[in-house]
Structure formats: C-alpha cells, structure tokens
Design an enzyme around this catalytic site. Structure first.
Site, mmCIF file in Angstrom:
data_model
loop_
_atom_site.group_PDB
_atom_site.id
_atom_site.type_symbol
_atom_site.label_atom_id
_atom_site.label_comp_id
_atom_site.label_asym_id
_atom_site.label_seq_id
_atom_site.Cartn_x
_atom_site.Cartn_y
_atom_site.Cartn_z
ATOM 1 N N LYS A 1 -4.428 -14.757 -10.928
ATOM 2 C CA LYS A 1 -3.348 -14.933 -11.904
ATOM 3 C C LYS A 1 -2.039 -15.334 -11.211
ATOM 4 O O LYS A 1 -1.384 -16.267 -11.634
ATOM 5 C CB LYS A 1 -3.095 -13.635 -12.691
ATOM 6 N N ARG B 1 -1.079 -6.352 -21.148
ATOM 7 C CA ARG B 1 -2.250 -5.774 -20.497
ATOM 8 C C ARG B 1 -2.914 -4.710 -21.352
ATOM 9 O O ARG B 1 -3.896 -4.115 -20.918
ATOM 10 C CB ARG B 1 -1.795 -5.106 -19.198
ATOM 11 N N ARG C 1 -6.377 -10.002 0.668
ATOM 12 C CA ARG C 1 -5.113 -10.588 0.208
ATOM 13 C C ARG C 1 -3.931 -10.093 1.034
ATOM 14 O O ARG C 1 -3.833 -8.932 1.361
ATOM 15 C CB ARG C 1 -4.899 -10.214 -1.256
ATOM 16 N N ARG D 1 -0.659 -5.188 -0.083
ATOM 17 C CA ARG D 1 -0.216 -4.292 -1.155
ATOM 18 C C ARG D 1 -0.920 -2.950 -1.043
ATOM 19 O O ARG D 1 -2.103 -2.899 -0.697
ATOM 20 C CB ARG D 1 -0.504 -4.932 -2.518
ATOM 21 N N ARG E 1 -8.577 -0.061 -10.535
ATOM 22 C CA ARG E 1 -7.870 -1.117 -11.278
ATOM 23 C C ARG E 1 -8.852 -1.931 -12.119
ATOM 24 O O ARG E 1 -8.526 -2.369 -13.226
ATOM 25 C CB ARG E 1 -7.115 -2.024 -10.294
#
Ligand code: AMP
Length: 213
Positions: free
Chosen positions: A8, A83, A122, A155, A166
């Site tokens: 996203k 969300r 990431r 993160r 998540r």
C-alpha cells in the site's frame, strides 16, 4: 486497502506523485507522533508498536483534520484508512462535509507467505517514508535511503509475531470494511505480486480504464 505489507505504502506514494495529489497515510501520521514524543504519540504508541488498531474516533479526528487542510483540496490518496467498518462511516461523513466523493477504492492482494517475507525484510526511511527491502529492493548504499540519505530502520511492528497479529487484525476488522465497499460496487482488486513497476501499471489501469488501448 489491503493487508499489511501488501505494498500500500509503496504504491500510494507513487500514485500520489503521478496524480499530483497528497499521500495521506494514517500509519505515517501515527508513527511520526510516536517518534516526535507528542501527546498524541503517547496515546497511540502501544497500539502502533503492538500492531493493534488505534481507536476509530481518534484516527477519524486525525483524518478529518488532514483532509480539511489546504494541500488536500486538490485530492488525495488515502493509505491505510479506513480500516474498520466504523471508519468507513467516519470517512463517509468527513467526505460529505467536504463535498468530496471517492473516485475509487482499491484492494491490493498478495499471498500471506509473500506478505510475511516482505514485512520481515522491509526497511523504511523515517524521514521521507521511502520503502526498501533487504533482498528485493536494497538501497544503493547499505542502510541509507536512496531518496534523502537518512538512515533506514526496521519498524517495531515488522517482526514475525507482531506481523501474525496484524494479519489477524486485518481479517477480523478490515475485511468487514472491504466488504462494505465491495457491496457498494466501489472496490477494484489489484494483484500486488511481482515488481513494484508492474503493480503500479496494473493499479493505473484500474484507476484510469479509459487510458487502456
Ligand atoms: P500501517 O503503516 O498502515 O501499517 O499502520 C501501522 C499501525 O498504525 C497499525 O498497525 C495501527 O496500529 C496504526 N494505524 C494505521 N492506520 C490506522 C487506522 N486507519 N486505524 C487504526 N489504526 C491505524
């Protein structure tokens, strides 16, 4: 819309640039608040670091303020909001007040295994929000952002057990929001596998079907 790690952020940044509108990512706003040690940051830190959702009303207030600011008047790409089904209702109200309608809602999709791989590898730039991956999209200089040269970070919520949580949050809380847009006929699905260029082109086609030859 889409599960964590589906791309996203990567796609929304590119799309906003291509459209010449602002990129509005609730995750970025919340992480900046946490990093800046603001009062908002103190309220949301546990949710953000732990991978659960910040309360709807709080995120709704942030979005209302952000979308009402002058630089959003020409349009915006929303990333990571709404969300929950409640946030869909909040967005409906905020947009109605602004006299704005949504052009499109896009759902990015990728298999769970690929998502976990993308998230664990990431690395992000805390300054300009550029996104990298240790194998699939390494920065030119190790640990440094290609765009602004700042140090890249992982993160706190990009570790395996938080990632699983998540994904569960996505299934339980975000799927109902997606269903609402699907029922309205507003949703377009885009496969988010392969390299980001190819995904960006598929996304562009969905947003501008008239441009297809
Ligand atoms: P993201 O950068 O979109 O993956 O979001 C990171 C984290 O910020 C999420 O796991 C939530 O804790 C919080 N967050 C971002 N967007 C929302 C939202 N629309 N509603 C509630 N919490 C959010």
């Amino acid at each position: 819309m889409g599960p964590p790690g589906v791309g996203k952020g990567t796609q929304a940044v590119r799309l906003a640039r291509r459209l010449g509108v602002v990129h509005v990512a609730t995750g970025d706003i919340l992480r900046d608040a946490v990093q800046g040690a603001t009062a908002l940051g103190a309220r949301v830190r546990e949710y953000v670091d732990g991978g659960s959702l910040v309360p709807d009303a709080l995120v709704g207030d942030l979005i209302e303020e952000r979308l009402g600011s002058p630089d959003a008047a020409a349009g915006f790409v929303l990333d990571g909001f709404p969300r929950t089904a409640e946030q869909v209702a909040i967005l409906d109200r905020v947009l109605a007040n602004l006299g704005v309608t949504l052009d499109r809602v896009v759902l990015l999709r990728a298999p769970d295994g690929e998502i976990v791989d993308r998230l664990t590898g990431r690395r992000v730039c805390p300054t300009c929000k550029a996104v990298f991956h240790v194998r699939n999209r390494p920065p030119r200089v190790s640990g440094r952002c290609d765009e602004c040269g700042d140090g890249l970070v992982q993160r706190k919520d990009d570790v395996e057990d938080v990632i699983r949580g998540r994904l569960a949050v996505f299934l339980e809380q975000t799927e109902p929001a997606i269903r609402l847009y699907r029922e309205r006929g507003a949703l377009r699905d885009v496969d988010s596998f392969g390299d980001p260029e190819a995904v960006a082109e598929r996304l562009w086609d969905v947003l501008t079907p008239e441009s297809r030859s």
